[in-house]
Design an enzyme around this catalytic site. Structure first.
Site, PDB file in Angstrom:
ATOM      1  N   CYS A   1      -5.992   1.686   5.922  1.00 31.19           N
ATOM      2  CA  CYS A   1      -6.590   0.605   6.422  1.00 31.19           C
ATOM      3  C   CYS A   1      -6.028   0.407   7.731  1.00 31.19           C
ATOM      4  O   CYS A   1      -5.016   1.474   8.240  1.00 31.19           O
ATOM      5  CB  CYS A   1      -6.071  -0.900   5.572  1.00 31.19           C
ATOM      6  SG  CYS A   1      -4.284  -1.175   5.715  1.00 31.19           S
TER       7      CYS A   1
ATOM      8  N   GLU B   1       0.583   4.042   1.346  1.00 32.68           N
ATOM      9  CA  GLU B   1       0.648   4.627   2.911  1.00 32.68           C
ATOM     10  C   GLU B   1       1.644   3.945   3.958  1.00 32.68           C
ATOM     11  O   GLU B   1       2.503   4.660   4.362  1.00 32.68           O
ATOM     12  CB  GLU B   1      -0.889   4.622   3.239  1.00 32.68           C
ATOM     13  CG  GLU B   1      -1.836   5.107   2.830  1.00 32.68           C
ATOM     14  CD  GLU B   1      -2.620   4.226   1.775  1.00 32.68           C
ATOM     15  OE1 GLU B   1      -3.420   4.551   0.933  1.00 32.68           O
ATOM     16  OE2 GLU B   1      -2.180   3.081   1.627  1.00 32.68           O
TER      17      GLU B   1
ATOM     18  N   HIS C   1       0.832  -1.360   0.055  1.00 27.40           N
ATOM     19  CA  HIS C   1       0.025   0.014   0.019  1.00 27.40           C
ATOM     20  C   HIS C   1       0.781   1.294  -0.020  1.00 27.40           C
ATOM     21  O   HIS C   1       1.836   1.275   0.773  1.00 27.40           O
ATOM     22  CB  HIS C   1      -0.863  -0.012   1.276  1.00 27.40           C
ATOM     23  CG  HIS C   1      -1.929  -1.019   1.270  1.00 27.40           C
ATOM     24  ND1 HIS C   1      -2.933  -1.062   2.166  1.00 27.40           N
ATOM     25  CD2 HIS C   1      -2.113  -2.290   0.533  1.00 27.40           C
ATOM     26  CE1 HIS C   1      -3.571  -2.242   2.071  1.00 27.40           C
ATOM     27  NE2 HIS C   1      -3.100  -2.747   1.106  1.00 27.40           N
TER      28      HIS C   1
ATOM     29  N   CYS D   1      -1.919   0.346   7.605  1.00 22.15           N
ATOM     30  CA  CYS D   1      -1.469   1.592   7.305  1.00 22.15           C
ATOM     31  C   CYS D   1      -1.317   2.507   8.537  1.00 22.15           C
ATOM     32  O   CYS D   1      -0.394   3.480   8.805  1.00 22.15           O
ATOM     33  CB  CYS D   1      -1.877   1.850   6.099  1.00 22.15           C
ATOM     34  SG  CYS D   1      -1.267   1.030   4.655  1.00 22.15           S
TER      35      CYS D   1
END
Length: 165
Positions: free
Chosen positions: A90, A62, A60, A93
């Site tokens: 999420c 992030e 991800h 993250c």
């Protein structure tokens, strides 16, 4: 001092870049998420997009931003930085963001919005509980969602849902 309306416009500028990165991810076959790390002076220090299409669901943007910041910024610089992201972090993250000591999170679309959209399209729930940032990292300042970007985000995620069928 930055006025609230100036802050909103600054946020939208960086969020539009995050959404552009999400579109790049989608165009490359990934899930549509993008993030931009901006330091206290307004300089973009790092940006990335989802890179999960090869099976590593931890790729991800992030999380990549948190890793980059931990290696390249001092604790003070991290605390003064803001992460702008197309979708709310999420749980994974959010935790990384808090552990690294980054500043605010500004997101275009919320986890709650994405859950509703996905359910309406008949998609199964996520493998990870869809928690808002502040349930995972209660000390993080968050701003979002931004209604100005909702239609564009929903369309990106709808297209992703259609492609994944």
């Amino acid at each position: 001092m930055t006025r609230p309306d100036d802050q909103h416009e600054d946020d939208l500028t960086y969020l539009r870049r995050a959404v552009d990165l999400a579109r790049e991810a989608y165009d490359d076959g990934d899930e549509p998420f993008g993030s931009v790390l901006v330091d206290a002076s307004g300089e973009v220090r790092f940006e990335d997009r989802n890179r999960t299409k090869d099976g590593d669901q931890t790729r991800h943007p992030e999380l990549e931003a948190a890793r980059w910041a931990a290696t390249n910024l001092t604790p003070e610089e991290r605390a003064g930085s803001t992460v702008y992201t197309s979708g709310e972090h999420c749980a994974m993250c959010s935790a990384a963001h808090a552990w690294v000591g980054l500043g605010p999170i500004v997101y275009a679309g919320s986890t709650a919005q994405l859950v509703v959209w996905r359910a309406a399209w008949g998609l199964p729930p996520s493998a990870v509980l869809p928690l808002p940032v502040q349930e995972v990292a209660p000390g993080i300042e968050v701003r979002g969602p931004f209604t100005e970007l909702e239609d564009e985000l929903r369309e990106l995620h709808r297209a992703q849902a259609e492609r994944s069928r």
